[in-house]
Motif scaffolding. Sequence first.
Motif, short mmCIF file in Angstrom:
data_model
loop_
_atom_site.label_atom_id
_atom_site.label_comp_id
_atom_site.label_asym_id
_atom_site.label_seq_id
_atom_site.Cartn_x
_atom_site.Cartn_y
_atom_site.Cartn_z
N ALA A 195 -58.60 34.58 28.24
CA ALA A 195 -59.14 35.85 28.75
C ALA A 195 -59.94 35.70 30.04
CB ALA A 195 -60.00 36.50 27.66
N ALA A 226 -55.27 50.78 23.75
CA ALA A 226 -56.45 50.22 23.09
C ALA A 226 -56.28 48.75 22.71
CB ALA A 226 -56.80 51.04 21.85
N SER A 227 -55.05 48.24 22.71
CA SER A 227 -54.85 46.83 22.38
C SER A 227 -54.88 45.94 23.62
CB SER A 227 -53.51 46.62 21.68
OG SER A 227 -53.31 47.55 20.65
N TYR A 228 -54.39 46.45 24.74
CA TYR A 228 -54.07 45.56 25.87
C TYR A 228 -54.77 45.89 27.18
CZ TYR A 228 -50.16 44.67 22.68
OH TYR A 228 -49.40 44.37 21.59
N GLY A 257 -47.06 51.63 19.55
CA GLY A 257 -47.69 50.85 18.47
C GLY A 257 -48.97 51.46 17.94
N LEU A 258 -49.45 52.54 18.56
CA LEU A 258 -50.73 53.14 18.15
C LEU A 258 -50.52 54.63 17.86
CD1 LEU A 258 -53.11 51.59 20.86
CD2 LEU A 258 -52.69 50.73 18.55
N HIS A 260 -52.07 56.90 16.48
CA HIS A 260 -53.19 57.85 16.57
C HIS A 260 -53.64 58.08 18.01
CE1 HIS A 260 -53.32 57.62 12.29
NE2 HIS A 260 -53.53 56.32 12.32
N TYR A 261 -53.01 57.42 18.95
CA TYR A 261 -53.45 57.54 20.34
C TYR A 261 -52.44 58.32 21.18
CZ TYR A 261 -57.38 54.42 19.69
OH TYR A 261 -58.58 53.88 19.30
N VAL B 131 -53.39 41.54 17.22
CA VAL B 131 -53.48 42.55 18.27
C VAL B 131 -54.31 43.71 17.72
CG1 VAL B 131 -52.11 44.30 19.48
CG2 VAL B 131 -51.32 41.92 19.42
N ALA B 132 -55.18 44.27 18.55
CA ALA B 132 -56.03 45.38 18.11
C ALA B 132 -55.19 46.57 17.67
CB ALA B 132 -56.97 45.80 19.23
N ASN B 133 -55.66 47.26 16.62
CA ASN B 133 -54.94 48.46 16.18
C ASN B 133 -55.66 49.74 16.59
OD1 ASN B 133 -57.00 48.97 14.29
ND2 ASN B 133 -55.99 47.71 12.75
N GLY B 134 -56.88 49.62 17.11
CA GLY B 134 -57.59 50.79 17.61
C GLY B 134 -58.01 51.79 16.55
N GLU B 135 -57.84 51.45 15.27
CA GLU B 135 -58.20 52.41 14.22
C GLU B 135 -59.71 52.46 14.01
OE1 GLU B 135 -55.81 51.56 10.74
OE2 GLU B 135 -53.99 51.66 11.97
N ILE B 198 -58.01 40.05 22.97
CA ILE B 198 -59.44 40.28 23.22
C ILE B 198 -59.96 41.35 22.26
CG2 ILE B 198 -61.17 40.97 24.92
CD1 ILE B 198 -59.16 40.16 27.13
N SER B 199 -59.34 42.52 22.30
CA SER B 199 -59.82 43.62 21.47
C SER B 199 -59.62 43.33 19.99
CB SER B 199 -59.07 44.92 21.83
OG SER B 199 -59.26 45.25 23.17
N HIS B 237 -63.27 48.14 24.11
CA HIS B 237 -62.29 48.83 23.27
C HIS B 237 -62.33 48.36 21.83
CE1 HIS B 237 -59.72 50.17 26.95
NE2 HIS B 237 -60.71 50.99 26.70
N GLN B 240 -65.54 49.64 19.80
CA GLN B 240 -65.66 51.07 19.44
C GLN B 240 -67.12 51.49 19.34
OE1 GLN B 240 -63.48 51.73 15.77
NE2 GLN B 240 -61.53 51.13 16.67
N THR B 280 -61.62 54.47 22.63
CA THR B 280 -61.59 54.16 21.20
C THR B 280 -62.73 54.82 20.43
OG1 THR B 280 -62.80 52.08 21.58
CG2 THR B 280 -60.38 51.96 21.53
#
Lengths: 332, 332
Positions: A195, A226-228, A257-258, A260-261, B131-135, B198-199, B237, B240, B280
């Motif tokens: 990172a 939100a992931s990348y 992949g998201l 809800h976004y 990988v982040a799911n942003g939930e 990262i997220s 992100h 949150q 997020t």
Amino acid sequence: MKIKKPYLLFLGDAADQLAAKTAIGIRDWRPDDCVGQFRMDDCKADAGLEDMTIKQAVDAGAKTLVAGVANRGGIISDAWVAVLKDALNAGLDLAAGLHNKLADVPALQRTAKRKKRQIFDVRHPSETYPVANGEKRSGKRLLPVGTDCSCGKMYTALAIEKEMLEREMKATFRATGQTGILITGEGVSVDAVVADFISGAIETISPANDPDHWDIIEGQGSLFHASYAGVSTGLLHGAQPDALVLCHEPTRTHMRGLPHYPLPGLEDCMEANLQVASLTNPDVKFVGVSVDTSRLGEDEAFAFLAQISTRLGLPAVDPVRTGVDVIVDGLI
Amino acid sequence: MKIKKPYLLFLGDAADQLAAKTAIGIRDWRPDDCVGQFRMDDCKADAGLEDMTIKQAVDAGAKTLVAGVANRGGIISDAWVAVLKDALNAGLDLAAGLHNKLADVPALQRTAKRKKRQIFDVRHPSETYPVANGEKRSGKRLLPVGTDCSCGKMYTALAIEKEMLEREMKATFRATGQTGILITGEGVSVDAVVADFISGAIETISPANDPDHWDIIEGQGSLFHASYAGVSTGLLHGAQPDALVLCHEPTRTHMRGLPHYPLPGLEDCMEANLQVASLTNPDVKFVGVSVDTSRLGEDEAFAFLAQISTRLGLPAVDPVRTGVDVIVDGLI
């Protein structure tokens, strides 16, 4: 890292044409770099190149076998290994963009070592990169940015490079993902670097150049994913783009992949990208919009492009349907 | 990863007090987790703990020797290795946040294996993250963000956690850098994870919690730092945050390590952080400003805090000079 060309494209046991999309991409964008294709008996894909044995490919001058195909079930099968080992033994290097590394397969590792051949697993950076210094570099840079992932950024970049080269402008596509790297033979899989070095990696692959030279840098992800978004942010800063192209796929109902976004509005997306990019290049501006209209009918597509162009005051293209010449016109 | 406590703090051959700042930080924030300190003959630092031999530390219940000191010249010296090997042989685990890994020193690797002890090189993540799911996750989250790197984000977070715990609120500091990890015994060195994760790493270390529980997440870098903003973006992100605290060092003349980059204005920095964080968590807001006034005189410091507080309409503190209670007041 520099993958030796020309290539023999390995299509393996591709389940369908889509599974071999990397090979098709290489053939589309660098046809002169491909001597032929190698297909196993149960291969369902065709890159439209001459079918060759390993020996025929070597005789035709091939330097590297490129696995331009997804591996079924994420497994590097014994059948694959047998072919890849033959390739090494015949003097070819190997290159692939798989999640798992060819170099981790003991038989390939041993054979490569014995035959002094290289294996390029381009999804796994083997180089180390410096921390970005943010210093202004000479030369011009264009970067496609997206409302989402997978909305045509690589395709747009390659189309703009091609258009520029046809006009005898100085231009170089700079790859930041595995398919782009296999197409050009070099670059960095930026989402796989540590990172701290995202921006530094991009500074490295897009060095200072002639004042009238354009680096066309492959974009990744989206500031609104939100992931990348960390990758997209570091890429924007390292690229120091003079020119941005907004890439968009208009039928998408949510971020990839998201579920809800929702997708960002085009204006919001442009504003956010300008704000982030202006840190390392205060003169950054948008020079066009590139829309993947493949899921729209012909009339609908052209109406959408016209509407977007008027709304945003920018040339709007679909690289496949219309070409990118109006964007390049604006850069001269 | 969970480093076993209590610790024996290894101060080595520290050239001065500053070289042992990690050990001092652990003693300041987790005094009950330290049984004593181990200093070599030429050590010029003192964490103010009882000097102990390895054996005395083990008898006092120590589970891990923590190297809370910079290694001279970036070398892990033979003199260090001798002590660290003794510690492993006496049954202690090792933990360090150095650029080079203790686990790469063959003698330590062998001894740890033989004695079934663990070596935690916390700057080098050994875990993989999704990988982040942003939930949206339950519980509350506070994140300090900075105008620059190294302007008091970790200190601010630890001070807020301490204040909350003293008020018997539910609060947990979540470490994202090597010093924070050594202080708490767990966390992720987020600038060292692969860029795509990262997220996801931050989502992992700050899981769903009680609705009235606060995670106080250690911030990293700055959205305005051209080298590291990708890390800061992904961290924002993944975190949150419900609450942001702006951290600032007012005497700095340029971004750390980037002489050509001025610091952002406080309002610009707040606006950019709100914009990124709102992806997020749309309800994110600033709840305070934390200023490192250590380079200002007493009168000047208080005048600056008062001026900033009026200008931004937020409580403004220096965690060292004033404490953070007015920020915590606003969160109840």
